[in-house]
Design an enzyme around this catalytic site. Sequence first.
Site, short mmCIF file in Angstrom:
data_model
loop_
_atom_site.label_atom_id
_atom_site.label_comp_id
_atom_site.label_asym_id
_atom_site.label_seq_id
_atom_site.Cartn_x
_atom_site.Cartn_y
_atom_site.Cartn_z
N SER A 490 0.85 -1.19 0.00
CA SER A 490 0.00 0.00 0.00
C SER A 490 0.89 1.25 0.00
O SER A 490 1.69 1.42 -0.91
CB SER A 490 -0.97 -0.03 1.17
OG SER A 490 -1.97 0.95 1.03
N ASP A 575 -8.96 -4.33 -6.63
CA ASP A 575 -8.58 -3.31 -5.66
C ASP A 575 -9.37 -2.03 -5.91
O ASP A 575 -9.23 -1.41 -6.96
CB ASP A 575 -7.08 -3.04 -5.78
CG ASP A 575 -6.52 -2.22 -4.62
OD1 ASP A 575 -7.29 -1.44 -4.03
OD2 ASP A 575 -5.33 -2.38 -4.31
N HIS A 607 -7.49 -4.92 -2.08
CA HIS A 607 -6.32 -4.19 -1.58
C HIS A 607 -5.71 -5.00 -0.43
O HIS A 607 -5.85 -4.66 0.75
CB HIS A 607 -6.73 -2.81 -1.11
CG HIS A 607 -5.58 -1.87 -0.90
ND1 HIS A 607 -4.74 -1.49 -1.92
CD2 HIS A 607 -5.11 -1.25 0.21
CE1 HIS A 607 -3.82 -0.67 -1.45
NE2 HIS A 607 -4.02 -0.51 -0.17
#
Length: 636
Positions: A490, A575, A607
């Site tokens: 991330s 995602d 995600h």
Amino acid sequence: MINLKNLTALLIFSAIAMLVFSCARPQPKIIPRKVLFGNPAKTNPHISPDGSQIAYLAPVKGALNIWVKTLLEDDDHAVTQDTLSGIHRYIWAQDSKHILFLRSGNGNEKRQLYGVNIESLEEREYTPFPNVQVRILATSKFFPDEILIEMNKENPGLHDVYMLNLTSGDYHMVARNPGNVISWLADADFKVRAAVASDPDGGTELLIRKDEQSTWKSILTWSPENSFISGPVSFSRGGDSLYMIDSRGYNTAGLVLMDVASRDTTVIFRNPDYDVGDVMINPDSYKAEAVSYISARRNWVPLDPKIATDFDIISHLDFGDYIIYDRDAEDDVWLIGFTKDIGPVSYYTINRERDEVEYLFDQQPNLKRHALARMDSITYTARDGLPIRGYITYPVWKKHKKLPLILDVHGGPWTRNTWGYDPDAQWMANRGYICLQVNYRGSTGYGKKFLNAGNKEWGGKMYTDLVDAVNWAVQQGYANPRRIAIYGESYGGYAALMGAAKNPALYRCAVDIMGPTNLVSLIRSIPPYWTPYLAALNERVGNPETEIEFLRSRSPIFNADSIRIPVLIAQGENDPHVHRTETEKMVEALKEKGVKVEYLLFPNEGHGLTRPENRLKFYSDAEKFLSRYLGGRYEE
């Protein structure tokens, strides 16, 4: 069942054995990826409200499902049979006969609410709305047949609150989102009476209403510098006072009690260096009983002398840092989990009335067969004089001298690394690398000055804090300057790509797991339910409508020409935050420049990697990639 008086000697022996094992000098065997990154044996336990049973998550045919056992009995059995991505979030219904859980099969975050009768095993879907995101807000032992949930059913960008009857399945709205509410709070009578709303400047305001028929009134405002670490925790039993985490007038966020009518506040607890984290609220009196804060390790502070003895007993149950995860409706049985750096998370129940302890399980018992590495806290000074803290984990069989190093950057970025068992850190150390984890500016827990020092510093000072950490490790003689990688998920993946662009001579390779590549499109294409957070994102990252060139300068895709080192990129097809199309533009840009790039696309993920087969695939490829450029070990 264990008597408390006989526990201490056993734990001391176990701790000494673990310490000796962790300090062994011979090269240890490779820890299998399946042990580190496969499904845990058992995890995430919760006590039934009547205190008679424990639920937990464990695999069924490779997917995590809900299991139930009677306390002090060996009658464990699965009550769900999910075969897709597994179940990760669940709670007991207050009748102790049903368990409620959220399910999303492909990572798109459109989660639906289900329930299962633990006796008949009959499953029920409460929210059959495929394009709606459901959140569980609250349950109450005084209203055992009902639950408060949030849904963006009326407007994809806003979550309203509904009261759901678990028997009939009927629901009705009890709080309509006026357009900017980001969180809700119910009182002891199960009425939604408080809300936190976002302001156009990136701050927040606290809304209160007398009852569910009254209009909302704004009673205080948190400026942008305070809003991220401040907010309501719980009403008092009578509803005339409100416990809050509050940083107004101070650097750190402390626990305060505010009189709703007069708005006068009383400080209950504040640490001058660290923000308050957990707050324990008594389920009957609704009084705050204890708080925690995290320095290098987790610290608990009892506020009520009546439970000080309980905390003393808990501190001697096991070694490591503990959290009180759950308590039954009568407050007799507590569930405690201990995290350690060199062992699996261990769970216990303690019956406070009978002074009895039951050891439940270790989350990953197979870890005990392997030599794990200790996690040490570090402090260094950034180039502008700001103290930075973090953690370092070394291979157990090597001297701490000129070793290959992986800079493991945490995601968020508004979170932090903590001490304890970390599968990535153990994986890296076991393969022969130093794992360096940094709580760079913008990380939480260290007060608002440190947090706000990261505003609009993506790719700026937040990144140079990471470079300074690497230089510190090299100057200490720990790291080999020719064998360093940058790695993260991330925001950490974003930092890895920016590191490859800004300092290609510093790193041998980079690993990006679902990291944003274009900050302009990241903010412009946020999921609809992030809309109330948009002002805060503009304040903390940048505004794509007024600062487009600034955001482009801080985006990996617009700096791809500078990347020369090999890159591994992993992406979830579904995602909703980092879109596949943006990641693949980055992959193509690197390939056009002749950069060695490996791309892993996971078609049934969002995600994050939730499915064990996908985690095992990623780490198999990642450790071979790292071995190729840093020279460490890998499992065939």
